[in-house]
Scaffold this motif. Structure first.
Motif, PDB file in Angstrom:
ATOM      1  N   MET A 141       0.778  -1.054   0.076  1.00 13.26           N
ATOM      2  CA  MET A 141       0.081   0.063  -0.125  1.00 13.26           C
ATOM      3  C   MET A 141       0.943   1.384   0.015  1.00 13.26           C
ATOM      4  O   MET A 141       1.846   1.200   0.803  1.00 13.26           O
ATOM      5  CB  MET A 141      -0.952   0.010   1.279  1.00 13.26           C
ATOM      6  N   THR A 142       0.516   2.236  -0.842  1.00 13.56           N
ATOM      7  CA  THR A 142       1.389   3.377  -0.825  1.00 13.56           C
ATOM      8  C   THR A 142       0.139   4.591  -0.761  1.00 13.56           C
ATOM      9  O   THR A 142      -0.876   4.477  -0.865  1.00 13.56           O
ATOM     10  CB  THR A 142       2.098   3.697  -2.313  1.00 13.56           C
ATOM     11  N   ASP A 143       0.774   5.737  -0.574  1.00 15.30           N
ATOM     12  CA  ASP A 143       0.115   6.968  -0.712  1.00 15.30           C
ATOM     13  C   ASP A 143       0.178   7.817  -1.943  1.00 15.30           C
ATOM     14  O   ASP A 143       0.101   9.036  -1.954  1.00 15.30           O
ATOM     15  CB  ASP A 143       0.028   7.830   0.623  1.00 15.30           C
ATOM     16  N   ASP A 144       0.784   7.023  -2.867  1.00 13.72           N
ATOM     17  CA  ASP A 144       1.382   7.786  -4.008  1.00 13.72           C
ATOM     18  C   ASP A 144       0.207   8.648  -4.722  1.00 13.72           C
ATOM     19  O   ASP A 144       0.417   9.727  -5.278  1.00 13.72           O
ATOM     20  CB  ASP A 144       2.033   6.955  -5.078  1.00 13.72           C
ATOM     21  N   LEU A 145      -0.777   7.858  -5.068  1.00 11.57           N
ATOM     22  CA  LEU A 145      -2.136   8.571  -5.542  1.00 11.57           C
ATOM     23  C   LEU A 145      -2.410   9.723  -4.858  1.00 11.57           C
ATOM     24  O   LEU A 145      -2.669  10.788  -5.474  1.00 11.57           O
ATOM     25  CB  LEU A 145      -3.254   7.428  -5.678  1.00 11.57           C
ATOM     26  N   PHE A 146      -2.508   9.760  -3.669  1.00 18.68           N
ATOM     27  CA  PHE A 146      -2.932  10.908  -2.723  1.00 18.68           C
ATOM     28  C   PHE A 146      -1.886  12.007  -2.704  1.00 18.68           C
ATOM     29  O   PHE A 146      -2.283  13.073  -3.250  1.00 18.68           O
ATOM     30  CB  PHE A 146      -3.196  10.368  -1.402  1.00 18.68           C
ATOM     31  N   LYS A 147      -0.645  11.727  -2.902  1.00 16.19           N
ATOM     32  CA  LYS A 147       0.398  12.786  -3.060  1.00 16.19           C
ATOM     33  C   LYS A 147       0.146  13.518  -4.500  1.00 16.19           C
ATOM     34  O   LYS A 147       0.521  14.652  -4.571  1.00 16.19           O
ATOM     35  CB  LYS A 147       1.762  12.058  -2.868  1.00 16.19           C
ATOM     36  N   LEU A 148       0.032  12.416  -5.370  1.00 18.92           N
ATOM     37  CA  LEU A 148      -0.051  12.940  -7.095  1.00 18.92           C
ATOM     38  C   LEU A 148      -1.323  13.789  -7.195  1.00 18.92           C
ATOM     39  O   LEU A 148      -1.365  14.875  -8.071  1.00 18.92           O
ATOM     40  CB  LEU A 148      -0.160  11.781  -7.761  1.00 18.92           C
ATOM     41  N   THR A 149      -2.360  13.420  -6.451  1.00 11.49           N
ATOM     42  CA  THR A 149      -3.674  13.884  -6.861  1.00 11.49           C
ATOM     43  C   THR A 149      -4.392  14.850  -5.821  1.00 11.49           C
ATOM     44  O   THR A 149      -5.551  15.389  -5.901  1.00 11.49           O
ATOM     45  CB  THR A 149      -4.806  12.956  -7.624  1.00 11.49           C
ATOM     46  N   GLY A 150      -4.199  14.524  -4.586  1.00  4.74           N
ATOM     47  CA  GLY A 150      -4.550  15.142  -3.344  1.00  4.74           C
ATOM     48  C   GLY A 150      -6.167  14.324  -3.110  1.00  4.74           C
ATOM     49  O   GLY A 150      -6.822  14.654  -2.157  1.00  4.74           O
TER      50      GLY A 150
END
Length: 111
Positions: free
Chosen positions: A82-91
């Motif tokens: 699990m990552t928070d990459d999508l959240f970091k990229l799109t908010g």
């Protein structure tokens, strides 16, 4: 491969889910079954059988080769993270698999 009794398989789900819940830990059959409101049974299909069916369905050789590598890596747990990459990229928080299936239930139903 995910199989619903009496239904054709309409989708193969083999990718990383970036939610706080791991599909591997929960069981994709349970997640999809709850989202679709019916019992889904998981059956571990040997890679050779799975790839042969995709080949017979007309999947191009270069794509089939790529999918086989991804399936092997998934089987080894290499995509089970699990990552928070999508959240970091799109908010925005990513959609859970359960919510995605509920929103697109017709794509997972023979008809």
């Amino acid at each position: 491969m995910l199989i619903a009794k009496g239904h054709k398989v309409r989708a193969l789900v083999r990718h990383e889910d970036e939610r706080a819940q791991s599909l591997r830990a929960l069981g994709a059959d349970v997640v999809l079954g709850e989202a679709l409101g019916r019992t889904i049974h998981y059956r571990d299909v040997p890679l050779s059988d799975w790839s042969e069916r995709l080949s017979q369905a007309g999947v191009p050789a270069h794509l089939l080769s790529h999918l086989k590598v991804m399936a092997k890596l998934r089987g080894q747990g290499r995509y089970d993270r699990m990552t928070d990459d999508l959240f970091k990229l799109t908010g925005e928080k990513p959609t859970s698999m359960r919510d995605f299936v509920k929103l697109h239930a017709s794509a997972f139903t023979a008809g």
